[in-house]
Motif scaffolding. Structure first.
Motif, mmCIF file in Angstrom:
data_model
loop_
_atom_site.group_PDB
_atom_site.id
_atom_site.type_symbol
_atom_site.label_atom_id
_atom_site.label_comp_id
_atom_site.label_asym_id
_atom_site.label_seq_id
_atom_site.Cartn_x
_atom_site.Cartn_y
_atom_site.Cartn_z
ATOM 1 N N ALA A 110 0.838 -1.306 -0.022
ATOM 2 C CA ALA A 110 -0.036 0.061 0.152
ATOM 3 C C ALA A 110 0.753 1.321 0.108
ATOM 4 N N PHE A 111 1.864 1.274 0.847
ATOM 5 C CA PHE A 111 2.594 2.400 1.105
ATOM 6 C C PHE A 111 3.294 3.021 -0.424
ATOM 7 N N VAL A 112 3.657 1.797 -1.421
ATOM 8 C CA VAL A 112 4.268 1.969 -2.616
ATOM 9 C C VAL A 112 3.152 2.491 -3.637
ATOM 10 N N ARG A 113 1.953 1.747 -3.467
ATOM 11 C CA ARG A 113 0.812 1.940 -4.428
ATOM 12 C C ARG A 113 0.348 3.474 -4.258
ATOM 13 N N ALA A 114 0.365 4.008 -2.841
ATOM 14 C CA ALA A 114 0.045 5.097 -2.583
ATOM 15 C C ALA A 114 0.935 6.512 -2.809
ATOM 16 N N GLY A 115 2.101 6.114 -3.502
ATOM 17 C CA GLY A 115 3.207 7.055 -3.717
ATOM 18 C C GLY A 115 2.675 8.612 -4.275
ATOM 19 N N MET A 116 1.612 8.504 -5.204
ATOM 20 C CA MET A 116 1.364 9.859 -5.689
ATOM 21 C C MET A 116 0.989 10.881 -4.376
ATOM 22 N N PRO A 117 -0.198 10.481 -3.762
ATOM 23 C CA PRO A 117 -0.566 11.376 -2.611
ATOM 24 C C PRO A 117 0.718 11.680 -1.757
ATOM 25 N N SER A 122 4.291 15.633 0.726
ATOM 26 C CA SER A 122 5.333 16.032 1.241
ATOM 27 C C SER A 122 6.196 16.951 0.567
ATOM 28 N N LEU A 123 5.653 17.109 -0.799
ATOM 29 C CA LEU A 123 6.412 18.279 -1.586
ATOM 30 C C LEU A 123 5.878 19.652 -1.021
ATOM 31 N N VAL A 124 4.397 19.642 -0.706
ATOM 32 C CA VAL A 124 3.773 20.795 -0.407
ATOM 33 C C VAL A 124 4.518 21.277 0.944
ATOM 34 N N LEU A 125 4.573 20.332 2.045
ATOM 35 C CA LEU A 125 5.407 20.512 3.045
ATOM 36 C C LEU A 125 6.645 20.784 3.294
ATOM 37 N N ILE A 126 7.415 20.124 2.296
ATOM 38 C CA ILE A 126 9.028 20.573 2.317
ATOM 39 C C ILE A 126 9.191 21.974 1.734
ATOM 40 N N VAL A 127 8.507 22.503 0.692
ATOM 41 C CA VAL A 127 8.561 23.565 -0.134
ATOM 42 C C VAL A 127 8.381 24.882 0.923
ATOM 43 N N ALA A 128 7.158 24.423 1.816
ATOM 44 C CA ALA A 128 6.833 25.424 2.778
ATOM 45 C C ALA A 128 7.736 25.433 4.099
ATOM 46 N N LEU A 129 8.454 24.329 4.407
ATOM 47 C CA LEU A 129 9.300 24.514 5.411
ATOM 48 C C LEU A 129 10.459 25.365 4.931
#
Ligand code: HEM
Length: 135
Positions: A110-117, A122-129
């Motif tokens: 499931a963790f790999v299948r749910a890669g997109m979300p 993570s991208l939104v949080l990383i760039v915001a930080l």
């Protein structure tokens, strides 16, 4: 020099995130019958471009830490948690693409299948930080 390293860091981040989103799309959303023809080419792209992006994000990111901004910032600690998560996910994507090339009917965990979300949040949080530096 600082801005050159930061530019190379952000360029690497684009290549990494772009490549991981393609991997996530093929692994999680493309039907097995079509997947088989795509995975071979995708693994080559991943080995050359996405992996170079991951290496560049770490090399230039650590260069920014040890050369300029130091390691004491809370935003950086929180950011690195998500970056380590993405790095681990990329490793699992590579492993499962190898297995799925041999057997296209295989379904990853499931963790790999749910890669997109996972990648998009993570991208939104990383760039915001990294840009706002809230703490
Ligand atoms: C791989 C490990 C990473 C490390 C060690 C790292 C570290 C850093 C450091 C120290 C800075 C400089 C902050 C400043 O000078 O203001 C920075 C900037 C930045 N990082 Fe990373 N980073 C990493 C991965 C990423 C990833 C994966 C992304 C995006 C997906 C990212 C996005 C950014 C952005 C947008 C900036 C510019 C922030 C600004 O100019 O204000 N980083 N990073």
């Amino acid at each position: 020099m600082y801005f050159t390293i930061k530019a190379l860091h952000i360029l690497s981040d684009f290549l990494l995130i772009g490549g991981m989103l393609i991997n996530a799309f093929v692994i999680g959303m493309v039907p097995p019958a079509i997947r088989v023809g795509v995975i071979g080419a995708l693994r080559k792209y991943d080995r050359i471009v996405t992996t170079a992006g991951l290496a560049g994000a770490w090399i230039f990111g650590l260069w920014l830490i040890f050369g300029y901004v130091g390691f004491s910032n809370g935003w950086l600690h929180a950011k690195l948690l998500f970056v380590v998560l993405l790095s681990a996910l990329h490793g699992m994507q590579q492993g499962w693409m190898r297995r799925m090339q041999a057997d296209p009917k295989l379904d990853p965990p499931a963790f790999v299948r749910a890669g997109m979300p996972i990648i998009l949040v993570s991208l939104v949080l990383i760039v915001a930080l990294a840009v706002i530096k809230p703490f």
